[in-house]
Enzyme design. Structure first.
Site, PDB file in Angstrom:
ATOM      1  N   TYR A   1       0.835  -1.213   0.000  1.00  0.00           N
ATOM      2  CA  TYR A   1       0.000   0.000   0.000  1.00  0.00           C
ATOM      3  C   TYR A   1       0.867   1.260   0.000  1.00  0.00           C
ATOM      4  O   TYR A   1       0.568   2.223  -0.693  1.00  0.00           O
ATOM      5  CB  TYR A   1      -0.920   0.000   1.228  1.00  0.00           C
ATOM      6  CG  TYR A   1      -1.957   1.099   1.176  1.00  0.00           C
ATOM      7  CD1 TYR A   1      -3.226   0.853   0.653  1.00  0.00           C
ATOM      8  CD2 TYR A   1      -1.669   2.381   1.629  1.00  0.00           C
ATOM      9  CE1 TYR A   1      -4.172   1.857   0.584  1.00  0.00           C
ATOM     10  CE2 TYR A   1      -2.600   3.398   1.568  1.00  0.00           C
ATOM     11  CZ  TYR A   1      -3.865   3.133   1.046  1.00  0.00           C
ATOM     12  OH  TYR A   1      -4.793   4.130   0.976  1.00  0.00           O
TER      13      TYR A   1
ATOM     14  N   PHE B   1      -7.253  19.716 -24.874  1.00  0.00           N
ATOM     15  CA  PHE B   1      -7.992  18.500 -25.204  1.00  0.00           C
ATOM     16  C   PHE B   1      -9.330  18.557 -24.457  1.00  0.00           C
ATOM     17  O   PHE B   1      -9.461  19.265 -23.469  1.00  0.00           O
ATOM     18  CB  PHE B   1      -7.190  17.257 -24.781  1.00  0.00           C
ATOM     19  CG  PHE B   1      -7.924  15.977 -25.071  1.00  0.00           C
ATOM     20  CD1 PHE B   1      -8.179  15.602 -26.383  1.00  0.00           C
ATOM     21  CD2 PHE B   1      -8.385  15.166 -24.048  1.00  0.00           C
ATOM     22  CE1 PHE B   1      -8.885  14.436 -26.651  1.00  0.00           C
ATOM     23  CE2 PHE B   1      -9.081  13.998 -24.315  1.00  0.00           C
ATOM     24  CZ  PHE B   1      -9.329  13.633 -25.615  1.00  0.00           C
ATOM     25  N   ASP B   2     -10.335  17.784 -24.913  1.00  0.00           N
ATOM     26  CA  ASP B   2     -11.681  17.991 -24.350  1.00  0.00           C
ATOM     27  C   ASP B   2     -11.831  17.673 -22.865  1.00  0.00           C
ATOM     28  O   ASP B   2     -12.609  18.318 -22.174  1.00  0.00           O
ATOM     29  CB  ASP B   2     -12.789  17.361 -25.201  1.00  0.00           C
ATOM     30  CG  ASP B   2     -12.534  15.923 -25.569  1.00  0.00           C
ATOM     31  OD1 ASP B   2     -11.652  15.319 -24.948  1.00  0.00           O
ATOM     32  OD2 ASP B   2     -13.207  15.405 -26.473  1.00  0.00           O
TER      33      ASP B   2
ATOM     34  N   ASP C   1       0.593  19.587 -21.168  1.00  0.00           N
ATOM     35  CA  ASP C   1      -0.194  18.360 -21.326  1.00  0.00           C
ATOM     36  C   ASP C   1       0.683  17.445 -22.167  1.00  0.00           C
ATOM     37  O   ASP C   1       0.844  17.646 -23.368  1.00  0.00           O
ATOM     38  CB  ASP C   1      -1.531  18.655 -22.010  1.00  0.00           C
ATOM     39  CG  ASP C   1      -2.336  17.373 -22.263  1.00  0.00           C
ATOM     40  OD1 ASP C   1      -1.720  16.278 -22.280  1.00  0.00           O
ATOM     41  OD2 ASP C   1      -3.553  17.465 -22.457  1.00  0.00           O
TER      42      ASP C   1
ATOM     43  N   ALA D   1       0.716  14.154 -23.008  1.00  0.00           N
ATOM     44  CA  ALA D   1       0.250  12.837 -23.470  1.00  0.00           C
ATOM     45  C   ALA D   1       1.137  12.251 -24.580  1.00  0.00           C
ATOM     46  O   ALA D   1       1.503  11.088 -24.539  1.00  0.00           O
ATOM     47  CB  ALA D   1      -1.197  12.917 -23.946  1.00  0.00           C
TER      48      ALA D   1
ATOM     49  N   LYS E   1      -0.939   6.885 -23.801  1.00  0.00           N
ATOM     50  CA  LYS E   1      -0.479   7.130 -25.166  1.00  0.00           C
ATOM     51  C   LYS E   1       1.001   6.753 -25.270  1.00  0.00           C
ATOM     52  O   LYS E   1       1.328   5.600 -25.435  1.00  0.00           O
ATOM     53  CB  LYS E   1      -0.707   8.605 -25.544  1.00  0.00           C
ATOM     54  CG  LYS E   1      -2.167   8.936 -25.859  1.00  0.00           C
ATOM     55  CD  LYS E   1      -2.986   9.209 -24.637  1.00  0.00           C
ATOM     56  CE  LYS E   1      -4.357   9.743 -24.961  1.00  0.00           C
ATOM     57  NZ  LYS E   1      -5.199   9.807 -23.755  1.00  0.00           N
TER      58      LYS E   1
ATOM     59  N   HIS F   1     -21.793  12.830 -28.645  1.00  0.00           N
ATOM     60  CA  HIS F   1     -21.301  11.760 -29.512  1.00  0.00           C
ATOM     61  C   HIS F   1     -21.210  10.392 -28.849  1.00  0.00           C
ATOM     62  O   HIS F   1     -21.339   9.376 -29.513  1.00  0.00           O
ATOM     63  CB  HIS F   1     -19.932  12.146 -30.110  1.00  0.00           C
ATOM     64  CG  HIS F   1     -18.919  12.524 -29.081  1.00  0.00           C
ATOM     65  ND1 HIS F   1     -18.975  13.718 -28.385  1.00  0.00           N
ATOM     66  CD2 HIS F   1     -17.832  11.867 -28.614  1.00  0.00           C
ATOM     67  CE1 HIS F   1     -17.953  13.762 -27.545  1.00  0.00           C
ATOM     68  NE2 HIS F   1     -17.254  12.661 -27.663  1.00  0.00           N
TER      69      HIS F   1
END
Ligand code: F0G
Length: 458
Positions: free
Chosen positions: A72, A124-125, A215, A217, A258, A450
């Site tokens: 842990y 990014f969204d 960001d 990614a 990614k 979407h």
């Protein structure tokens, strides 16, 4: 045919895929309400919905999973990951999170106050949504070239420095809790940011005392683009370029799904000590104890290995070669695609391919459906279904400029024959493009339509 660079690996474990027949695909579409998010994955032949968490791990990563330490607190896995993160990104502090949006959530919770602005090249969204959910205003200041699909600018992800300077002057630095850059710029076609531009952005943020977060990614793909395209970097390794790039920032959020080539995981890094202490407390509340942060010990080990593999030059050459190959193949077939090829995906211009359909008839959705109907291929629409909204003042529908369909390539997962099959399928679609009809909603939620919308052919 464009050149295909052989993969620097061979396959020793396979996952069967199958192409169900046309009748079954048609039935699957009807059952899914013509929304490919509602299809069963086993009914898909080639899945290009996303490159996130869908890559293939190496045998080194699977071996690392077996030595995962599930303690842990203070697990060995944590220290192994900490060493790699420090070596590549250099920040003083890091926290593991279960994926990228968790890191964004913690950062936004701690720093964004009602009415404040967060500039970036493009958010990014999930970043956009996390900032908005705290009452903040994400602002995109990418260069104009990014909006022109045929413009061949080598770094279409760059920030427009003039716009940024003006924006800070008008907004006031005190109303900007932090600034960002997304590398590569996913929302803008997976396009890279140059080192020169990053330096300029960092300078502007620093001179205004605005903390700078990246960001991260697709950090490795961005580094390889810098190596290939920016003068002065041809002899540097992707790792050296990454170190130089991240030394410009005060912290980063990262989806490890990614370029770290894992199925789950994320990172939140920073230099500021008091921000770190607060982030650690948030992490404990939402994700888990700081030495595992919402992941299993084995996930941390897979990430530690994947972070380095993602920066391997031979791998990156083949990876970006795939996107380039698919992009060129489609272009040669006469399909309008965003140029130049991005790092992780190919973007088809459905508006140009189906000019007889208006925005309201969802040409992007029509192309997504046709890709599945014709070849069992799953892409994702980035057009009127995702981005149209009703103007609250006029009540009129506002549509995006571009009707795009993204085919994102999972890492180390598909081969040349799969890409050739996609090109062949799209060639078939082109021959009857003028007969492809539009779609309308039979159900659509107010936000993020979407994912769960249902459709009917017109
Ligand atoms: N930032 C960028 C640039 C992304 O592309 C993503 C995810 C995230 C943050 C969020 O990370 O999914 O780990 O929480 N992009 C995926 C995609 C979903 O399909 O482009 P996450």
């Amino acid at each position: 045919m464009p050149e295909y660079i052989p993969e620097p690996f061979r396959i020793k474990m396979i996952e069967p895929i199958r192409l169900i027949n046309r009748e079954a695909r048609e039935a699957a579409l009807i059952e899914a309400g013509y929304n490919v998010f509602a299809l069963k994955a086993e009914d898909i032949f080639i899945d290009m919905l996303t490159d996130s968490g869908t890559g293939a791990m190496s045998h080194f990563q699977w071996a690392a999973i077996m030595i995962g330490d599930e303690s842990y607190a203070g697990a060995r896995s944590y220290f192994r990951l900490a060493e790699v993160v420090k070596d590549i990104f250099g920040f003083q502090h890091f926290l593991p999170t279960h994926q990228g949006r968790a890191a964004e959530g913690i950062l936004s919770t701690l720093l964004v106050k009602q009415g404040q602005y967060i500039p970036s090249n493009m958010h990014f969204d999930t970043t956009d949504a996390n900032i908005r959910s705290r009452g903040g205003r994400p602002t995109n200041l990418v260069i104009e070239e990014a909006y022109d699909p045929s413009n061949l600018h080598p770094f279409k992800g760059n920030m427009d420095i003039e716009k940024l300077v003006k924006f800070i002057e008008e907004t006031g630095a005190e109303n900007i809790p932090f600034g960002m850059m997304t590398v590569t710029n996913n929302a803008g076609g997976g396009q890279p940011v140059s080192m020169e531009n990053m330096r300029a952005v960092a300078k502007v943020y620093r001179s205004n005392q605005i903390p700078f977060f990246i960001d991260a990614a697709r950090y490795a793909e961005n580094a390889y683009f810098v190596k290939m395209r920016e003068p002065g970097y041809e002899d540097k390794s992707p790792t050296e370029i990454t170190r130089e790039l991240f030394a410009l920032a005060d912290g980063m959020t990262m989806s490890a799904k990614k370029d770290a080539i894992v199925n789950i995981g994320g990172l939140l890094c920073m230099n500021d000590e008091s921000l770190f202490q607060n982030a650690r407390n948030e992490l404990i509340m939402r994700e888990g104890f700081p030495t595992y942060g919402g992941l299993a010990g084995r996930d941390l080990d897979a990430m530690a290995v994947g972070l380095r593999e993602g920066l391997n030059e031979e791998y990156l050459k083949s990876r970006l070669g795939q996107t380039e190959y698919l992009n060129k193949g489609l272009l040669e077939a006469g399909v309008p695609v965003i140029q130049p090829a991005g790092g992780h995906a190919v973007y088809l211009d459905a508006g140009k391919l189906l000019p007889h359909l208006s925005h309201a008839e969802f040409p992007d959705q029509a192309l997504v459906v046709e890709l599945y109907r014709e070849g069992g291929i799953r892409g994702v629409e980035l057009g009127s279904v995702m981005f149209s909204y009703e103007d609250p003042d006029t009540g009129e529908m506002v549509y995006p400029d571009l009707e795009l369909v993204r085919l994102a390539i999972p890492r180390r997962t598909y081969t040349q024959s799969h890409l050739d099959y996609i090109i062949k399928t799209v060639r078939k679609i082109i021959t009857h493009a003028d007969q492809i009809g539009g779609y309308k909603f039979t159900y659509a939620p107010q936000f993020l339509k979407h994912f769960t919308a249902r459709f009917e052919p017109l």
